[in-house]
Design a protein around this motif. Structure first.
Motif, PDB file in Angstrom:
ATOM      1  N   TRP A 112      40.001  42.181  33.796  1.00  0.00           N
ATOM      2  CA  TRP A 112      39.661  42.563  35.449  1.00  0.00           C
ATOM      3  C   TRP A 112      39.818  41.291  36.309  1.00  0.00           C
ATOM      4  O   TRP A 112      40.529  41.643  37.190  1.00  0.00           O
ATOM      5  CB  TRP A 112      38.154  43.038  35.480  1.00  0.00           C
ATOM      6  CG  TRP A 112      37.834  44.460  34.867  1.00  0.00           C
ATOM      7  CD1 TRP A 112      38.598  45.035  33.798  1.00  0.00           C
ATOM      8  CD2 TRP A 112      36.708  45.080  34.988  1.00  0.00           C
ATOM      9  NE1 TRP A 112      37.817  46.237  33.425  1.00  0.00           N
ATOM     10  CE2 TRP A 112      36.582  46.352  34.241  1.00  0.00           C
ATOM     11  CE3 TRP A 112      35.488  45.004  35.751  1.00  0.00           C
ATOM     12  CZ2 TRP A 112      35.704  47.216  33.810  1.00  0.00           C
ATOM     13  CZ3 TRP A 112      34.428  45.901  35.859  1.00  0.00           C
ATOM     14  CH2 TRP A 112      34.620  47.300  34.868  1.00  0.00           C
ATOM     15  N   LYS A 113      39.539  40.220  35.806  1.00  0.00           N
ATOM     16  CA  LYS A 113      40.178  39.104  36.664  1.00  0.00           C
ATOM     17  C   LYS A 113      41.410  38.967  36.858  1.00  0.00           C
ATOM     18  O   LYS A 113      42.171  38.646  37.781  1.00  0.00           O
ATOM     19  CB  LYS A 113      39.349  37.828  35.912  1.00  0.00           C
ATOM     20  CG  LYS A 113      39.616  36.475  36.883  1.00  0.00           C
ATOM     21  CD  LYS A 113      38.998  35.495  36.117  1.00  0.00           C
ATOM     22  CE  LYS A 113      37.386  35.427  36.249  1.00  0.00           C
ATOM     23  NZ  LYS A 113      37.051  34.048  35.746  1.00  0.00           N
ATOM     24  N   ARG A 116      42.922  40.897  39.065  1.00  0.00           N
ATOM     25  CA  ARG A 116      42.775  40.571  40.604  1.00  0.00           C
ATOM     26  C   ARG A 116      43.830  39.528  40.802  1.00  0.00           C
ATOM     27  O   ARG A 116      44.347  39.309  41.924  1.00  0.00           O
ATOM     28  CB  ARG A 116      41.346  40.366  40.746  1.00  0.00           C
ATOM     29  CG  ARG A 116      40.459  41.360  40.483  1.00  0.00           C
ATOM     30  CD  ARG A 116      38.944  41.081  41.368  1.00  0.00           C
ATOM     31  NE  ARG A 116      38.322  40.083  40.485  1.00  0.00           N
ATOM     32  CZ  ARG A 116      37.571  40.261  39.398  1.00  0.00           C
ATOM     33  NH1 ARG A 116      37.130  41.593  39.073  1.00  0.00           N
ATOM     34  NH2 ARG A 116      37.095  39.470  38.733  1.00  0.00           N
ATOM     35  N   ASP A 280      41.706  37.101  46.950  1.00  0.00           N
ATOM     36  CA  ASP A 280      40.875  38.070  46.431  1.00  0.00           C
ATOM     37  C   ASP A 280      39.295  37.491  46.486  1.00  0.00           C
ATOM     38  O   ASP A 280      39.069  36.465  46.359  1.00  0.00           O
ATOM     39  CB  ASP A 280      41.169  38.483  44.931  1.00  0.00           C
ATOM     40  CG  ASP A 280      40.125  39.622  44.546  1.00  0.00           C
ATOM     41  OD1 ASP A 280      40.685  40.905  44.791  1.00  0.00           O
ATOM     42  OD2 ASP A 280      39.363  39.299  43.999  1.00  0.00           O
ATOM     43  N   ASP A 282      35.681  39.118  45.294  1.00  0.00           N
ATOM     44  CA  ASP A 282      34.827  40.164  44.403  1.00  0.00           C
ATOM     45  C   ASP A 282      33.652  39.700  43.891  1.00  0.00           C
ATOM     46  O   ASP A 282      33.274  38.619  43.353  1.00  0.00           O
ATOM     47  CB  ASP A 282      35.720  40.729  43.195  1.00  0.00           C
ATOM     48  CG  ASP A 282      35.310  41.907  42.634  1.00  0.00           C
ATOM     49  OD1 ASP A 282      35.479  43.000  43.022  1.00  0.00           O
ATOM     50  OD2 ASP A 282      34.630  41.617  41.417  1.00  0.00           O
TER      51      ASP A 282
END
Length: 330
Positions: A112-113, A116, A280, A282
């Motif tokens: 997921w990182k 991003r 980004d 998050d």
């Protein structure tokens, strides 16, 4: 473990790596000394068990789970032996991985990182990249999958190195990814300037008591015009300029400075970086970082306020991660 470097030295073919070739062997010898970590003999034994399974040229570095030995031909007994060896490297924090169809569901969804970060990078094809605090090396494999010419990870954890070498055994030497069991501060600095096109520091800055020194150390490893990718914990702008926790942050004792994005931008510009931008931001969810069968200790949910997941258990803003990208001047 030292055999891991047999091909590494040959890849340091640029004169900017002369100091690396001169100084690193002795540093690595010290880091890998058997008395340096009481768990090392156990991990080496498990690594030898893994190496009893033949390398397999079938792998995929460009999907969520780094996958090796796809379409496994191992029987159930062999898979059980391999899985027992893999579980000796608990806790598996960064991943996920799939080895001979054994899925290692790590604490972090590191994919997921990567999803991003990756869209905002200069293309990695043909670039030499350095990943500081690389953990198990998950992102190194993703960098190599994006055709980096050389991907070097740095992390003092011998457990993380052991996990990396598990994957390296199956993937082989054709993929130019390597692990140094050192710290950024130990890395030699070329008298001709840095040697890397891209330097990553993801999840490290807030563990440093001197964040400005860390930024300068990263800069020193970059070629002129090179790109820094810095991912770190930050605080919301309306919380203030900077958070220095009184004691723990999300139950972590080794957390020091959490700036706002504006303050972090100022730090990077003050250190001489250009075109500084936040690409980004998050808030980490309990789906991205969690307890699993491969990391059975407490994880993020335990470290948040049970009544309000927007706060840590200490009452600070919950983990918010920003990705900063900038350039070293030519």
């Amino acid at each position: 473990m030292k055999q891991h470097y047999d091909t590494f030295w040959k890849r340091l073919d640029n004169e900017r790596f002369n100091e690396w070739k001169e100084e690193l062997p002795a540093l690595i010898d010290v880091a890998l000394h058997p008395e340096g970590n009481g768990n090392l003999p156990r991990w080496l034994e498990a690594l030898q068990q893994v190496k009893s399974f033949s390398p397999n040229s079938s792998f995929n570095l460009n999907q969520a789970a780094i996958t090796v030995a796809q379409n496994s031909t191992l029987n159930d007994t062999e898979k059980q032996i391999l899985e027992t060896a893999l579980r000796a490297f608990h806790p598996w924090r960064k991943g996920p991985f799939s080895i001979h169809d054994i899925f290692i569901d790590t604490e972090w969804h590191s994919d997921w990182k990567w999803d991003r970060v990756q869209p905002h990078l200069a293309p990695l094809k043909g670039r030499k990249v350095l990943d500081i605090g690389c953990g198990s090396g998950y992102h190194l494999w993703r960098m190599a999958g994006n055709q980096a010419e050389l991907a070097v990870g740095v992390d003092p954890s011998l457990l993380s190195m052991s996990q990396f070498l598990v994957l390296k055994h199956f993937i082989g030497e054709t993929v130019p990814a390597y692990f140094l069991p050192l710290t950024l501060e130990q890395l030699p600095v070329s008298n001709k300037g840095g040697a890397f096109d891209t330097v990553f520091s993801m999840g490290v800055l807030y563990h440093r008591r001197s964040p400005i020194d860390h930024i300068y150390d990263l800069k020193n490893q970059l070629l002129p015009g090179g790109e820094l990718v810095l991912e770190t914990l930050v605080i919301p702008e309306d919380y203030g300029q900077l958070l220095l926790p009184d004691d723990r942050y999300a139950q972590m004792r080794n957390v020091w400075f959490l700036p706002s994005v504006n303050e972090l931008t100022h730090w990077l510009e003050r250190c001489g970086f250009l075109n500084v931008r936040c690409v980004d931001i998050d808030q980490t969810s309990i789906k991205e970082q969690r307890t699993t069968d491969w990391m059975t200790w407490n994880s993020l949910e335990t470290f948040l306020d049970p009544e309000d997941h927007n706060k840590t258990i200490e009452g600070y803003p919950a983990p918010l991660r920003a990705v900063m990208v900038c350039k070293k001047p030519q």
